[in-house]
Design a protein around this motif. Structure first.
Motif, PDB file in Angstrom:
ATOM      1  N   GLN A 416      38.707  45.929  41.603  1.00  0.00           N
ATOM      2  CA  GLN A 416      38.171  47.203  41.945  1.00  0.00           C
ATOM      3  C   GLN A 416      36.627  46.906  42.475  1.00  0.00           C
ATOM      4  OE1 GLN A 416      35.762  49.178  39.610  1.00  0.00           O
ATOM      5  NE2 GLN A 416      35.323  50.514  41.682  1.00  0.00           N
ATOM      6  N   TRP A 440      40.521  52.731  36.362  1.00  0.00           N
ATOM      7  CA  TRP A 440      41.200  52.006  37.210  1.00  0.00           C
ATOM      8  C   TRP A 440      41.979  50.731  36.662  1.00  0.00           C
ATOM      9  CZ3 TRP A 440      43.702  51.919  41.806  1.00  0.00           C
ATOM     10  CH2 TRP A 440      43.897  50.611  42.364  1.00  0.00           C
ATOM     11  N   TYR A 443      44.969  52.032  34.514  1.00  0.00           N
ATOM     12  CA  TYR A 443      45.954  52.425  35.449  1.00  0.00           C
ATOM     13  C   TYR A 443      46.646  51.071  36.268  1.00  0.00           C
ATOM     14  CZ  TYR A 443      47.571  53.616  40.478  1.00  0.00           C
ATOM     15  OH  TYR A 443      48.275  53.663  41.405  1.00  0.00           O
ATOM     16  N   TYR A 527      41.781  56.798  33.202  1.00  0.00           N
ATOM     17  CA  TYR A 527      43.104  56.539  33.468  1.00  0.00           C
ATOM     18  C   TYR A 527      44.012  58.013  33.489  1.00  0.00           C
ATOM     19  CZ  TYR A 527      48.065  56.243  31.792  1.00  0.00           C
ATOM     20  OH  TYR A 527      49.489  56.129  31.385  1.00  0.00           O
ATOM     21  N   ILE A 530      43.219  59.360  37.002  1.00  0.00           N
ATOM     22  CA  ILE A 530      43.870  58.732  38.033  1.00  0.00           C
ATOM     23  C   ILE A 530      45.157  58.966  38.343  1.00  0.00           C
ATOM     24  CG2 ILE A 530      44.312  56.560  39.192  1.00  0.00           C
ATOM     25  CD1 ILE A 530      41.666  55.660  37.911  1.00  0.00           C
ATOM     26  N   ASN A 551      46.240  53.289  46.522  1.00  0.00           N
ATOM     27  CA  ASN A 551      45.539  52.568  45.901  1.00  0.00           C
ATOM     28  C   ASN A 551      44.354  52.155  46.573  1.00  0.00           C
ATOM     29  OD1 ASN A 551      47.178  52.214  43.434  1.00  0.00           O
ATOM     30  ND2 ASN A 551      48.196  50.299  44.261  1.00  0.00           N
ATOM     31  N   LEU A 555      40.426  53.113  46.040  1.00  0.00           N
ATOM     32  CA  LEU A 555      39.417  52.437  46.052  1.00  0.00           C
ATOM     33  C   LEU A 555      38.224  52.389  47.009  1.00  0.00           C
ATOM     34  CD1 LEU A 555      41.463  48.924  44.647  1.00  0.00           C
ATOM     35  CD2 LEU A 555      39.988  50.858  43.236  1.00  0.00           C
ATOM     36  N   SER A 559      32.852  53.356  43.320  1.00  0.00           N
ATOM     37  CA  SER A 559      32.948  53.768  42.004  1.00  0.00           C
ATOM     38  C   SER A 559      32.612  55.167  41.737  1.00  0.00           C
ATOM     39  CB  SER A 559      32.225  52.698  41.391  1.00  0.00           C
ATOM     40  OG  SER A 559      32.770  51.380  41.303  1.00  0.00           O
TER      41      SER A 559
END
Length: 614
Positions: A416, A440, A443, A527, A530, A551, A555, A559
């Motif tokens: 990440q 993340w 997750y 988590y 997401i 995904n 990303l 952040s």
């Protein structure tokens, strides 16, 4: 020409029209960051912005005033930009800057951690960064190190003045960390000087200043140890400050109370799934034992049997290193994400100045250090007695050690953070949201298992549920301790009886909750949000939905808080749906801004990304 900083001049009421567009806002961001770095040189250094490496600011009252003046000026600057006319990505940046500014005001004026948290005066990590990161020739870095040391005696004299009612647990931790990091000045600096062509006379002056620095740090650590503060400030933050800090730092769509309630419900769900798996696996591992009537006791006994498989203490770090290539291969085989093999990940023993909070963490390169190394810091078990080491290794057994590596490394924190550093928006990297980062990683654990990691073994799924309870119970623990009155005995019971943790792990988590607050809630909060976003995005995309696309799109925004990424990914305007954080050209004039714009705490000397902890 766009104004450099959009603050009002006397009598001025608005910015010129040409400065209201995204290009003008992007120019403003650059100047905002430079002004922020001047006030936060340590944070600048670890972020890879090296204009102020030689500066160490003494944290006196005049400095606090400068910080507050800075926040007021830039809140005024922001008010000139019509946020609803910015792209979704620029609007994210707008809110992140606003959150940072309001959070900084709150931190200085309400939280006042500098008065009760001596760990906020640990500056050694920045010096270590200058010494160890090859972002410039060694002689240049050592020169910056030398000039930066000049203010160390004044810094710690002022720290003694600022500390008024220290928390005993934080006082002890600060003293231990400072003493543990002295080798940076006593040994590492001298060894590095020998590798340069700096003149001997100059080296002598530099070493003398290092000795003065060591004395100042030692004296401060000793002063901390001698403080008669058994009745210092309680380590519990208190409900009002806790709710404010949660709002500022986590930037969730919900309140701390709501996230706590959700964690309680999640715990019930996970227990049900674990009981089902235990019933399925009992005869395989526990055929010679009568199944107890208490269902949680059944789970605990089976987990205990599975936990017996673990590495030896001396092989803990090497086992981690061996697993990383396997995780990479699985992610590539299942096409879950595009990984970048050019970005190094270095597994190392946790530096002494970082010890005492988490057993494993990631230190990432700053957003300006595009080619910097990412470090996977692993706590050493060398000094532990046999029973303590066995307890720890049963917690990080052959199953959960793999999950730890997914969380910390691939495709968790390391992956990440590589994506975040590629995102063109520096704001999203610099002012990164901890709940998104930690969320993340949690997750990613479940995503890997859902993709078949571990051969879909029920044992691995059971142990992941145990691991997932860490995130869930982190939230329950943190809220119950800091916004309530949970005792150590109650905390240990929660962690050992309901989260099935080893005694050593539970003891370490109790220590952690006494020296930190709110951060432990970031795992479950991120988590949860997401997972909810993925379900909404899947519904939006229909037959076009692909996990890899989700995904990578998620990303690509850096952040940022999940609620802002959600706004971008679920945007109805198709021109916005595919945007990454570098798409700054197009305007969105009619998009409704988020209703909630919570402040984001970022203390003046904060260093985001330095240690992502599990």
């Amino acid at each position: 020409m766009a104004m450099l900083i959009g603050c009002k001049k006397e009598g001025e009421t608005q910015l010129a029209p040409e400065n209201k567009n995204d290009a003008g806002f992007t120019t403003y961001e650059t100047h905002f960051l430079d002004a922020m770095w001047k006030l936060n040189p340590d944070w600048a250094t670890v972020s890879g912005y090296h204009n102020y490496d030689s500066v160490l600011i003494v944290p006196n009252d005049q400095y606090k005033k400068k910080v507050i003046d800075f926040t007021k000026l830039h809140l005024d600057s922001l008010s000139h930009y019509p946020e609803n006319e910015l792209t979704v990505n620029n609007r994210m940046d707008y809110y992140l800057i606003e959150n940072y500014l309001r959070g900084t005001q709150w931190s200085v004026q309400q939280l006042k951690a500098g008065e009760w948290d001596p760990t906020s005066y640990n500056i050694i990590s920045t010096f270590a960064h200058i010494l160890n990161e090859p972002y410039a020739p060694l002689s240049k870095r050592l020169t910056s190190f030398y000039y930066k040391m000049e203010n160390i005696p004044a810094y710690y004299k002022e720290a003694q003045k600022q500390i008024k009612n220290p928390v005993p647990q934080l006082t002890a931790l600060a003293a231990d960390q400072l003493n543990g990091g002295l080798s940076v000045f006593e040994d590492d600096f001298a060894d590095s000087l020998k590798k340069t062509s700096i003149a001997k006379d100059q080296q002598k002056l530099m070493l003398e200043r290092a000795k003065l620095s060591v004395t100042a740090i030692k004296d401060f650590a000793e002063w901390l140890k001698n403080l008669k503060n058994d009745k210092g400030r309680n380590f519990r933050l208190g409900k009002d400050l806790y709710e404010d800090k949660f709002k500022n730092e986590i930037a969730s769509a919900g309140s701390a109370q709501q996230i706590f309630n959700a964690a309680v419900e999640r715990k019930k769900y996970v227990h049900k799934q674990m009981i089902k798996l235990t019933t399925q696996l009992w005869s395989k591992y526990m055929a010679d034992r009568v199944m107890p009537s208490d269902s949680l006791e059944q789970v605990a006994l089976l987990i205990d049997a599975l936990s017996a498989k673990h590495v030896e203490p001396e092989n803990f770090q090497s086992a981690i290193e061996k697993q990383l290539p396997k995780l990479t291969a699985f992610v590539e085989a299942k096409d879950l994400l595009t990984l970048d093999p050019t970005k190094p990940l270095v597994v190392r023993k946790e530096p002494a100045y970082m010890a005492g909070v988490a057993g494993a963490s990631v230190t990432s390169p700053g957003p300006y250090d595009k080619n910097g190394k990412t470090y996977y810091n692993v706590g050493s078990l060398a000094s532990w007695n046999k029973d303590k080491a066995e307890s720890y290794l049963r917690e990080y057994n052959d199953y959960t050690l793999q999950i730890l590596n997914i969380h910390e490394a691939i495709p968790g924190h390391y992956t990440q953070l590589v994506y975040a550093n590629k995102a063109p928006s520096l704001i999203k990297s610099v002012l990164g949201n901890g709940a998104m980062v930690e969320g993340w990683a949690v997750y990613a654990e479940e995503m890997m298992l859902d993709a078949g990691y571990g051969d879909n073994a029920p044992e691995m799924r059971l142990m992941w549920y145990k691991w997932n309870l860490r995130s869930v119970c982190n939230t329950i623990l943190d809220y119950s301790v800091h916004a309530g009155s949970m005792t150590k005995e109650q905390a240990i019971a929660l962690l050992t009886k309901e989260a099935f943790q080893q005694q050593t792990e539970a003891e370490n988590k109790w220590k952690r909750v006494t020296v930190s607050s709110v951060q432990l809630t970031s795992y479950f909060t991120g988590y949860k949000e997401i997972k909810e976003l993925r379900e909404a995005y899947k519904k939006k995309m229909g037959d076009k939905y692909r996990l890899k696309d989700f995904n990578e799109k998620f990303l690509s925004y850096g952040s940022a808080p999940v609620k802002y990424i959600k706004e971008a990914m679920l945007a109805k305007d198709k021109t916005e749906e595919g945007k990454s954080s570098g798409d700054k050209e197009d305007k969105v004039k009619d998009e409704k801004a988020p209703e909630a714009k919570p402040a984001k705490e970022k203390p003046a000397a904060a260093k985001p990304g330095e240690a992502k902890k599990e």
